[in-house]
Design a protein around this motif. Sequence first.
Motif, PDB file in Angstrom:
ATOM      1  N   THR A 148      -2.957   1.039   6.740  1.00  0.00           N
ATOM      2  CA  THR A 148      -2.527   0.057   7.733  1.00  0.00           C
ATOM      3  C   THR A 148      -1.009  -0.119   7.751  1.00  0.00           C
ATOM      4  OG1 THR A 148      -4.599  -1.061   7.359  1.00  0.00           O
ATOM      5  CG2 THR A 148      -2.959  -2.275   8.570  1.00  0.00           C
TER       6      THR A 148
ATOM      7  N   THR B  28      -6.812   0.084   3.731  1.00  0.00           N
ATOM      8  CA  THR B  28      -5.813  -0.830   3.163  1.00  0.00           C
ATOM      9  C   THR B  28      -4.454  -0.138   3.065  1.00  0.00           C
ATOM     10  OG1 THR B  28      -7.593  -1.736   1.826  1.00  0.00           O
ATOM     11  CG2 THR B  28      -5.364  -2.367   1.218  1.00  0.00           C
TER      12      THR B  28
ATOM     13  N   ASN C  75      -1.090  -5.491   0.927  1.00  0.00           N
ATOM     14  CA  ASN C  75      -2.286  -4.728   0.532  1.00  0.00           C
ATOM     15  C   ASN C  75      -3.330  -5.605  -0.131  1.00  0.00           C
ATOM     16  OD1 ASN C  75      -1.400  -2.328   1.426  1.00  0.00           O
ATOM     17  ND2 ASN C  75      -0.623  -1.604  -0.540  1.00  0.00           N
TER      18      ASN C  75
ATOM     19  N   VAL D 171      -3.993  -0.735  -4.989  1.00  0.00           N
ATOM     20  CA  VAL D 171      -5.277  -0.575  -4.302  1.00  0.00           C
ATOM     21  C   VAL D 171      -6.345   0.036  -5.220  1.00  0.00           C
ATOM     22  CG1 VAL D 171      -6.399   0.693  -2.437  1.00  0.00           C
ATOM     23  CG2 VAL D 171      -4.283  -0.539  -2.019  1.00  0.00           C
TER      24      VAL D 171
ATOM     25  N   LEU E 150      -5.241  -7.713   2.396  1.00  0.00           N
ATOM     26  CA  LEU E 150      -6.123  -6.910   3.238  1.00  0.00           C
ATOM     27  C   LEU E 150      -7.333  -6.411   2.436  1.00  0.00           C
ATOM     28  CD1 LEU E 150      -6.531  -5.677   5.999  1.00  0.00           C
ATOM     29  CD2 LEU E 150      -5.157  -3.725   5.292  1.00  0.00           C
ATOM     30  N   ALA E 151      -7.066  -5.951   1.212  1.00  0.00           N
ATOM     31  CA  ALA E 151      -8.147  -5.429   0.373  1.00  0.00           C
ATOM     32  C   ALA E 151      -9.193  -6.508   0.108  1.00  0.00           C
ATOM     33  CB  ALA E 151      -7.579  -4.906  -0.941  1.00  0.00           C
TER      34      ALA E 151
END
Lengths: 514, 318
Positions: free
Chosen positions: B194, B191, B148, B261, B151-152
């Motif tokens: 996925t 995020t 995460n 997140v 990706l974030a």
Amino acid sequence: MKTATRFLSTLLALTLLLAFATTVVAQDQPTRGGTLVVAYETEPHSLAPWRSGDANAHRVYNALYDNLVEQLADLSIVPSLAHSWDVSDDGLVYTFYLRDDVVFHNGEPFNAEVAKWNMDRWADPADGYIFGLSTDIVSSEVVDEYTFRVNLGAPDVKFLIDVANKLRGVLPMGAVEEVGEAFSFNPVGTGPFKFDAWITDSEIRLVRNDDYWQTDERGEALPYLDGIVFRTLPDASTRHTALVTGEIDMDTIVAPENTADAEARDNIAVYNEPGVGYIALRLRSTQPPLDDVRVRQAISWAVDREAVNQAAFFELAFPGSTLYSPPTPGFDPDYEPYGRDLEKARALLAEAGHAGGFTMDMIASSPINQIIAEVLQANLAEVGIRVNVQLLERGSFLDGIVQRQHESYVDRITGRTDPSDYYGHLECDATYNGHDYCNPTVDQLAMRDGRSNYSDLQDPERLALYRETERMVMEDAPLVILVHPPYVFAWNADARDIVVTPAGRTFWTNAWKN
Amino acid sequence: MNRYLLTRLLSMIPVVLLVTLFVFVMGRLIPGDPLLQLIPPEEARTLTADQLQRMRQAYGLDDPIAVQYANWFVGLVQGDLGNSIRTQQPVGHLIIQRLPVTGQLALLSMMISLSIGIPLGVLAALRPRTTTDSIASITALIGVSMPNIFLATALIFIFAYTLRLMPSGGFVPFASAPLESLKYTLMPALTLGTGLMGSVMRITRTSMIEVLNLDYIATARAKGLGERRVIFRHALKNAFIPVLTVIGLQIGGILGGSFIVEQIFAIPGVGRLAVNSIFARDYPMVQGVVLFIALVYLAVNLIVDLVYAALDPRIRYS
């Protein structure tokens, strides 16, 4: 009556406030309207001044509350809700003359009775203020509707500074007594902005107080802004991106790695000045081999302050080994207790019987302090001291300080405007005395300040006393001062007349947006 | 059925109590003092043992742990979760305030993951061991393995910093500005979604391949049903039970993922509340959030079990 009767008008206060504002100088006339979005790293714990004293709470308090007197960026004290005051010759009686045109946001009137009630709460440790007044207050009395008097048990030159501290924002008696602790999320003051909403961990919204008592130099109503939004953005790069893209108007804590980028942009104004406070390596001075003063001094001679400045602050900090920071009264530019001298360090270690060095733990609790600890690790290796750097989570880190468990640790203090503020953690029985340092002479010198009748904070005799005390501590070396970090703020160049002080405080009354 | 439901609900009580007791004791065993965080050394000019003791009394932290737990429990029975040490606001109020935020984030990430994961899984199952299958499986693998946090950061760098299409962080309530609100939750939902998308795709594929090889599918095809009807009515419905189990488990994953997140995107949801409360050692707040999350877990499990019965007539609870 001693000199101190002051009839400075509010107008003068404002002029001074503007004069010392280290902001972009506004060329044009202020325009009205607009909402200023200000980002900080963590939100205040509470909006009730008796519960919270963190720097970000102060940002919001400055918008919500007024004090009896204010302290300007040059550390002078000027009128606010009290338009003037007298001090008796013996320094024991303060008489405050209050404005008669002030009302609280909820319509409650402001008068001597309310002021006395506030003063009594600040003075009484049982009355909820975590940080009450340290001044010895014997009594207070209402003289007439807009005059009240405070009787001190001993003269205290710091009394007015403490009254100017934002924790002493004047609160409405009725609202506080009615809602109690719930005041934190229904705050009421007399300040330029009124409370609108608080979405915890997200934002605090304030709106313009249309009935505010202050006016600008043209006699027009203040504040200019329609409102302020304080937004919590914990991540430094998120804050920087938000500033660059215009999502926020101001970043109140620009990370060293983003400062150059902010400074390079035309649409961003940057405040980058030496702050009051320091980062230090603290040594537990009761545990061998650190109980030997020569060993502690050797460490102070061995560290490379320039390297620390470079690695952790991109050379934005002020590397120095003195206790006081450059903007602090009492700071002596000619005094440099330590520099880098490896020969001297080795000689001191040898004298103490540690020519072969020794092993020591060093604790840090933030990424930046870890970088610093790693620089120190390399520096100290050069004189044979083997350092184990450990990164501790914040809760455990603080516990270790209080329980005096860390052999050595890197930490920071901020917002120390007065030399007396630098001794809070060095007194023998202080909670945060993680160095386990105890020098009764230092305690006594620091305490003598409160019992003397100085004319003001900058009294040469007072500053000489503090210089003497500083030398004593630096000689004992319970802590190795490394750098005095700057305060770096950045804001949208269209936002004008935001006032930032060397203590890192921010004032919003005169701010406006183009 | 009603009896089953009652038994299930009653059996939740000891689970919840054990969880809260465990968190209560653990919270106080780990080092750290909530009061020190309120007045850290950076800012406290002085702090005496006396000041600290007065605060401890004011916050009710000077009682023995057993007394503190008893006080908390009595409050709980009366519907009062206590006040946050950090902000002095009622814990229940703070959780309710955050609920719609995390709810919106969870719903959006669920929608993203299901609308991509299921079709991709079906597609891969229909053409096993072909290029389509490989592409779909690799997509799922990337989805499952991508952390995460990476990706974030990548999304912020591309869409907020470089292209300036999206805000880098923050939140706007859906009720006040729906479109703006979606804009703020899209990147965080992507995020979170996925990873879930990957798991959903993989389980859909496996389950579909298994079902498609069963005799009744051959029968359905033999009696001349259209391929679409065979796949969606007959196969997918039966293949869905394991998928549902994964979705149920993943709701927990989404709540867990929201801890990270929400921190990165500065979203004021339950996850951020939990993280900040843990760091601040805000005991009543941590206690309240954990109680809430435990209840969500239990409720989702119960709902999943009930939906099994609706999907598969052979499953009956009595």
